[in-house]
Design a protein around this motif. Structure first.
Motif, PDB file in Angstrom:
ATOM      1  N   TYR A   1       6.474  16.257 -25.441  1.00 50.43           N
ATOM      2  CA  TYR A   1       5.368  15.679 -24.773  1.00 50.43           C
ATOM      3  C   TYR A   1       6.066  14.687 -23.592  1.00 50.43           C
ATOM      4  O   TYR A   1       5.630  14.616 -22.242  1.00 50.43           O
TER       5      TYR A   1
ATOM      6  N   VAL B   1       0.395  20.084 -23.587  1.00 51.21           N
ATOM      7  CA  VAL B   1      -0.629  19.183 -23.606  1.00 51.21           C
ATOM      8  C   VAL B   1       0.004  17.817 -22.499  1.00 51.21           C
ATOM      9  O   VAL B   1      -1.062  17.678 -21.762  1.00 51.21           O
ATOM     10  N   SER B   2       0.980  17.528 -22.347  1.00 48.92           N
ATOM     11  CA  SER B   2       1.383  16.706 -21.497  1.00 48.92           C
ATOM     12  C   SER B   2       1.351  17.020 -19.960  1.00 48.92           C
ATOM     13  O   SER B   2       0.965  16.657 -19.262  1.00 48.92           O
TER      14      SER B   2
ATOM     15  N   ALA C   1       7.244  17.207 -31.204  1.00 44.87           N
ATOM     16  CA  ALA C   1       6.209  16.978 -30.383  1.00 44.87           C
ATOM     17  C   ALA C   1       6.113  16.023 -29.307  1.00 44.87           C
ATOM     18  O   ALA C   1       5.693  16.022 -28.075  1.00 44.87           O
ATOM     19  N   TYR C   2       6.628  14.709 -30.044  1.00 46.16           N
ATOM     20  CA  TYR C   2       6.782  13.461 -29.058  1.00 46.16           C
ATOM     21  C   TYR C   2       7.855  13.660 -28.074  1.00 46.16           C
ATOM     22  O   TYR C   2       7.524  13.555 -26.787  1.00 46.16           O
TER      23      TYR C   2
ATOM     24  N   ALA D   1       5.535  14.866 -19.463  1.00 43.21           N
ATOM     25  CA  ALA D   1       5.027  13.873 -18.922  1.00 43.21           C
ATOM     26  C   ALA D   1       5.725  13.204 -17.762  1.00 43.21           C
ATOM     27  O   ALA D   1       5.412  12.526 -16.721  1.00 43.21           O
TER      28      ALA D   1
ATOM     29  N   GLY E   1       3.027  20.224 -27.531  1.00 41.79           N
ATOM     30  CA  GLY E   1       3.332  18.879 -26.995  1.00 41.79           C
ATOM     31  C   GLY E   1       3.689  19.102 -25.478  1.00 41.79           C
ATOM     32  O   GLY E   1       3.167  18.232 -24.841  1.00 41.79           O
TER      33      GLY E   1
END
Length: 303
Positions: free
Chosen positions: A90, A15-16, A86-87, A94, A12
């Motif tokens: 992320y 990806v961010s 994951a959240y 971000a 996560g």
């Protein structure tokens, strides 16, 4: 659940950051990160999730001793924990900023060191020193050494990304910022070496790098008023107070009142608390300069 959460948090975060670099998300974060910065921070997020879920599972196991857990709710709990890992990772990636970086460092250190303490095969490790956690040849040793090494890498990341917000209006300001960065990099390298060179195998090197950390920290604190004049006075004096406390506990150790573990714990707590507060003050300075520049631009436009 802990393993899945760790993998999800690592992915996560990665990806961010990838989407931030590609401009796929609104860019309010730190730019210009190297691959080793991303790897260290991604692993830190993964290890935070791993150790946090293991700790929570252990507490819940003792709280519900003898209770039956059915397959369906257990699967739902595992899936929810994985998604939450994951959240959160992320969002952290971000919105990565000096302040967010300080929170990641604090959480990673706290979770890693506490996990090493709780899992140590030697319940009397504290009678030696803090570094004794890294020589037990079990999961405690792995948790301690990996935490210390990755924390050192994160501090070197802070050296470049955290100091990027410092004002550099003149060539002298740029030289001063470079000195601050060098001292932070030195602090991070020495910290990583504490984990790379266990005290039972490399006693002289281990003690040298551990002492060097304190020297680098003292140089940062003493030189900060001159190197970063815009730093709040309260924070500057707080750094001198931290140095005074470290010197005091060292004296108490020398006369036999404190053992070495107490001195190391207090010194480590104060040093990393200072680093975290430094990052927060740097971001405050940046916001202040941006606000001042915007005000000046509005005044010029109005005139």
């Amino acid at each position: 659940t802990a393993l899945l959460g760790a993998i999800a948090a690592t992915v996560g975060f990665g990806v961010s950051r990838f989407m931030s670099q590609r401009g796929a998300v609104k860019q309010t974060t730190l730019r210009g990160m190297h691959w080793f910065d991303l790897v260290a921070l991604a692993l830190a997020h993964g290890l935070i999730a791993l150790l946090a879920w293991i700790g929570l599972a252990t507490v819940m196991a003792y709280s519900f001793d003898g209770a039956t857990v059915f397959g369906t709710p257990a699967t739902i709990l595992a899936a929810s924990a994985t998604a939450l890992s994951a959240y959160v990772a992320y969002l952290s990636g971000a919105n990565l900023s000096p302040r967010q970086l300080s929170m990641v460092l604090a959480m990673f250190l706290a979770v890693g060191i506490i996990a090493a303490m709780l899992s140590s095969a030697d319940p009397l490790w504290w009678q030696l020193n803090l570094s004794a956690l890294g020589i037990t040849h079990d999961i405690s040793s792995f948790a301690f050494n990996v935490t210390i090494i990755l924390s050192g890498v994160i501090v070197t990341t802070i050296a470049r990304l955290g100091t990027a917000s410092l004002p550099v209006a003149t060539p002298l300001d740029r030289r001063h910022r470079a000195i601050v960065r060098v001292l932070f990099v030195l602090l991070g390298i020495l910290l990583a070496c504490v984990g790379v060179f266990p005290v039972d195998q490399f006693l002289l090197i281990h003690n040298t790098v551990a002492t060097g950390m304190t020297v680098a920290f003292a140089a940062l604190v003493i030189g900060l008023p001159r190197l970063v004049p815009s730093m709040p006075r309260l924070f500057v004096w707080l750094g001198f107070a931290f140095l005074g406390v470290i010197a005091l506990v060292a004296i108490l150790f020398a006369v036999g009142i404190y053992n070495l573990t107490a001195v190391e714990l207090i010194a480590a707590l104060l040093i990393f608390a200072w680093i975290i507060l430094f990052l927060r003050n740097v971001q405050t300075i940046r916001v202040g300069h941006e606000t001042e520049a915007a005000t000046e631009a509005q005044a010029e436009a109005a005139s």
